[in-house]
Scaffold this motif. Structure first.
Motif, PDB file in Angstrom:
ATOM      1  N   LEU A   6       0.795  -1.229   0.000  1.00  0.00           N
ATOM      2  CA  LEU A   6       0.000   0.000   0.000  1.00  0.00           C
ATOM      3  C   LEU A   6       0.829   1.283   0.000  1.00  0.00           C
ATOM      4  CD1 LEU A   6      -2.785  -1.034   2.551  1.00  0.00           C
ATOM      5  CD2 LEU A   6      -2.667  -1.453   0.093  1.00  0.00           C
ATOM      6  N   LEU A  58      -1.251   4.159  -4.760  1.00  0.00           N
ATOM      7  CA  LEU A  58      -2.699   4.320  -4.616  1.00  0.00           C
ATOM      8  C   LEU A  58      -3.171   5.588  -5.314  1.00  0.00           C
ATOM      9  CD1 LEU A  58      -3.301   3.259  -0.899  1.00  0.00           C
ATOM     10  CD2 LEU A  58      -3.276   1.851  -2.955  1.00  0.00           C
ATOM     11  N   ASN A  59      -2.434   6.668  -5.177  1.00  0.00           N
ATOM     12  CA  ASN A  59      -2.805   7.921  -5.821  1.00  0.00           C
ATOM     13  C   ASN A  59      -2.829   7.768  -7.338  1.00  0.00           C
ATOM     14  OD1 ASN A  59      -2.951   9.111  -3.315  1.00  0.00           O
ATOM     15  ND2 ASN A  59      -0.900  10.009  -3.417  1.00  0.00           N
ATOM     16  N   GLN A  70       1.535   4.957  -0.802  1.00  0.00           N
ATOM     17  CA  GLN A  70       0.544   5.980  -1.093  1.00  0.00           C
ATOM     18  C   GLN A  70       0.637   6.487  -2.529  1.00  0.00           C
ATOM     19  OE1 GLN A  70      -1.905   6.863   1.161  1.00  0.00           O
ATOM     20  NE2 GLN A  70      -2.801   7.768  -0.661  1.00  0.00           N
ATOM     21  N   ASP A  71       1.850   6.623  -3.072  1.00  0.00           N
ATOM     22  CA  ASP A  71       1.955   7.127  -4.435  1.00  0.00           C
ATOM     23  C   ASP A  71       1.350   6.151  -5.433  1.00  0.00           C
ATOM     24  OD1 ASP A  71       4.021   5.352  -3.823  1.00  0.00           O
ATOM     25  OD2 ASP A  71       5.284   6.131  -5.437  1.00  0.00           O
TER      26      ASP A  71
END
Length: 794
Positions: free
Chosen positions: A438, A443-444, A440-441
């Motif tokens: 997971l 997911l973004n 964050q980049d």
């Protein structure tokens, strides 16, 4: 200027008509009945091929027509004052008929007389025959429009595609062993709840004891009522018959809604196509994980209305159908002033909202958001409260509050704030492992690609900026769409149910997008030439996606196949970037062409260029549907068109036969104990075992324990998938299992006297069953490894 039905596109009210001569002309009666007749014959043939005898289909259709659609249509015409045309009346009447049937059956089942559900059609027919003022509703309005023949053929074609697509479900969801052994767990879950609705009201969770049912459960009384009246097995209704008319009527009503908003017949067909067949683009030359392809998911969440979950998840299909008439009635109410308000219309809206509140949980909160947006826009731009929106918000709020407090018991079902969880479980993220750990980049990036896919599907919304988009009926749909998209992106649930928010909103974003597309056309008019140009652009979009696929990577780009992070990201992003660049170049070329042509006096403006680009982007999404249909043909040629066994075994040998014997030889209130609790997936025990409850239609002390309110809450608390959590009442499970592993007079008496168990439903293939069990219980029936024992009374 108003459209023929009094509709307006937006505040300025430019009409959008087909522009075809003889639009209002009446077709020859025989020719007009030809499309539905062909569809009816095809439906009988397909169902017969999938082991539903024509006599069963005929009985089902007879009850559907006389017991549900007829009374619903009569009341729809009464409340609607007979203003619609036949097809619209019948489709909306089916939805209203379901609402009447459900409420009547709930009352009938509560008093122990389920066949009293027939009071609904019989009383309706009697009233509309006996009361002189109501007899006129047996006929449609004499001045009602009749859809042009191309519209009828187009909608019949869409219904035919729904029928063909249903074969994807039918071929792998058989009706007898071993062909019924590998469905998904949702199907046995829903079948168990249909059985519960057949025999009990109020309903509880039947596969574990003392667990209340907090769920949108109205579709189960519908199928239970149909089963009581027709004698058709619940499994046949769930897996073959009941969803088809709901899906087909849903498509028709979406088309009717678009027609109401724009006045153009073509917009109805376009709205149905966008809703059902324009999906998120799939520009990859490699395949998603088999589970996602089986369910017909796009690479990124798009709220598709045609994937296998509409069959294995009948609550969504039922709720989707019931909500379209809500929007049809609401559009009329929003166009009225409070003084002009039609009281019958408000009563009809309240009745439909009552049906929706127990049909599917996602719709009422989205409608609340849509109505709040209407009120906010009216207050900001017109400095007044919209009376109709305020009344509608009050009715919706009451229904929403009742559903949350009573039907759902103020529980969250494990839902909560969990931003971007929908991309964590997306087919693209899971297949490429791009969501591992997971970051964050990552997911973004997947969230950005998801929004890009949405922009391709609903690019027509841009057209609303050419004219005022502040009309209440458009704003409520935009509010539903925005809140559905937001809830999908910002919430999460252990069963991945946040996806249903965008699925619920999809038809109304699609209708708004088609309204926007109509606004882009010169004078809002469609002609055959413009239609051909738009179709050509869509075909060009299909070709563009296929070219990107053909020249792209053919193996899945996972981390271990990529030299570095940048290359991994490039393989995921580049195909979408190529599609975006192609659309930008296409638009630029059209703008240049528009400038040059206008200098020579040709009427080719920026709006037309934008409309053609919208069609190109729609072609990107249409290609995904084409691939889904190609997959049906490819898999069917390889593995067969029916009775295909694939995947994990969910239903064991003998379960169906032993379950039905138990149903036929026990009382509906008898409690059953079983040794079967686990479905083995990847070496782990999953608690989603419901098949014994499903086929016996009897309550279990404890079979599985997943998909209940407590299970979802435990999953959220433990941070675990709902299928892998331990049972939260281990003492009951221990008492239950002791009888099968090491039966004694004492533990058998505990099961019988403390818990009230009367029967044992044993699956010997699960192992661990003591040979001494027959000493303490009487064997009554055996089918393969499944054995039914009866406990002697104390």
């Amino acid at each position: 200027m108003q459209t023929p039905t009094g509709a307006t596109v937006a505040e300025r009210g430019e009409p959008v008509t087909d522009g075809s001569p003889g639009e209002r002309s009446r077709s020859l009666p025989l020719v007009g009945w030809l499309p539905p007749a062909i569809l009816l014959v095809a439906t009988f043939a397909v169902l017969w091929f999938y082991e539903v005898p024509p006599a069963t289909t005929a009985i089902f259709l007879l009850y559907l027509g006389l017991g549900i659609t007829l009374p619903g249509t009569l009341w729809w015409r009464f409340f609607h004052r007979g203003k619609g045309w036949f097809v619209a009346d019948v489709a909306a009447g089916l939805a209203l008929g379901y609402v009447g049937e459900v409420f009547c059956y709930v009352a009938a089942r509560w008093v122990g007389l389920p066949l009293l559900v027939l009071a609904w059609p019989l009383a309706t027919v009697a009233v509309f025959l006996a009361v002189p003022g109501l007899r006129r509703y047996w006929r449609g309005s004499p001045d009602a429009e009749r859809p042009p023949l191309p519209w009828q053929w187009a909608l019949t074609g869409i219904a035919g595609l729904i029928l063909l697509w249903s074969c994807k479900f039918y071929r792998v969801y058989g009706l007898r062993f071993p062909y019924n052994s590998t469905p998904d767990t949702d199907s046995t879950f829903h079948l168990a709840l249909v059985g519960e609705a057949k025999h009990h009201m109020p309903m509880v969770v039947p596969w574990i004891t003392d667990e209340p049912l907090y769920y949108h459960w109205f579709v189960y009384p519908e199928m239970a009522a149909t089963s009581w009246v027709t004698g058709i097995e619940p499994a046949v209704l769930l897996l073959r018959l009941s969803m088809l008319p709901m899906l087909m009527a849903f498509a028709v009503l979406v088309a009717v809604l678009a027609r109401k908003l724009t006045g153009g017949w073509w917009t109805g067909v376009a709205a149905a196509v966008v809703t059902l067949f324009v999906l998120a683009p799939n520009p990859f030359g490699w395949h998603m994980l088999p589970a996602y392809e089986k369910l017909a998911f796009s690479p990124l969440e798009d709220g598709s209305s045609l994937r296998l979950t509409v069959w294995s998840g009948p609550t969504q299909t039922f709720g989707a159908l019931l909500f379209v008439p809500v929007m049809l009635v609401l559009v009329d109410r929003l166009r009225e002033t409070v003084r002009q308000s039609d009281r019958r219309g408000w009563v009809l809206l309240a009745i439909l909202l009552a049906g929706v509140m127990g049909g599917k949980a996602t719709y009422l909160p989205l409608l609340v958001c849509g109505l709040l947006l209407v009120l906010a826009v009216e207050l900001v731009f017109r400095r007044r409260l919209h009376g109709g929106a305020l009344i509608a918000l009050g009715l919706t709020g009451v229904a929403f509050a009742y559903s949350q407090l009573v039907l759902f018991g103020s529980t969250s079902q494990g839902s909560g704030f969990n931003a971007l969880n929908v991309v964590v479980t997306s087919p693209l993220g899971m297949t490429t492992q791009y969501v591992a750990f997971l970051p964050q980049d990552h997911l973004n990036l997947l969230a950005f690609l998801t929004i890009f896919g949405w922009c391709c599907v609903w690019a027509g919304l841009l057209g609303l900026f050419r004219r005022s988009a502040r009309s209440p009926e458009i704003m409520v749909m935009l509010g539903i769409g925005l809140s559905g998209a937001g809830a999908t992106m910002l919430t999460g649930q252990s069963g991945d149910s946040q996806r249903f928010f965008i699925e619920a909103a999809r038809p109304y974003i699609s209708v708004a997008a088609v309204v926007g597309l109509a606004a882009l056309l010169p004078a809002g008019r469609m002609t055959w030439k413009r239609g051909a140009a738009l179709l050509g652009s869509a075909v060009l979009g299909i070709i563009a996606v296929q070219l990107v696929q053909a020249h792209g990577r053919t193996t899945i780009p996972t981390r271990n196949r990529m030299p570095n992070e940048g290359a991994w990201r490039h393989e995921i992003v580049a195909p979408y970037a190529q599609l975006g660049l192609a659309a930008a170049l296409f638009l630029a070329a059209l703008v240049v062409a528009a400038v040059l042509l206008r200098r020579r006096g040709w009427s080719f403006g920026f709006g037309t260029a934008l409309a053609l680009t919208v069609a190109l982007l729609a072609g990107y999404g249409l290609n995904t549907s084409i691939e889904n249909y190609n997959l049906i043909a490819r898999e069917s040629r390889a593995d067969g068109w029916r009775n295909v066994v694939q995947g994990t075994q969910i239903v064991g040998e003998g379960t169906l036969e032993a379950g039905r014997w138990l149903r036929d030889h026990s009382d509906a209130d008898d409690l059953v104990a079983t040794n079967a609790h686990c479905l083995m997936w990847e070496g782990k025990c999953s608690d989603l075992h419901f098949s014994m409850t499903a086929y016996s239609e009897r309550r279990m002390l404890v079979e599985g324990w997943g998909f209940s309110t407590t299970a979802h809450e435990e999953a959220a608390r433990l941070g675990e998938w709902v299928g892998y959590i331990p049972y939260w009442r281990p003492e009951i499970l221990a008492d239950n299992d002791a009888v099968f592993k090491d039966p004694t007079a004492e533990n058998v008496a505990t099961l019988r006297d403390r818990y009230g168990v009367r029967w044992l439903f044993v699956d010997e293939s699960q192992g661990g069953v003591s040979p001494k069990l027959g000493t303490f219980a009487t064997e009554r029936y055996r089918s393969g490894p499944c054995v039914v024992y009866q406990l002697a009374p104390s």
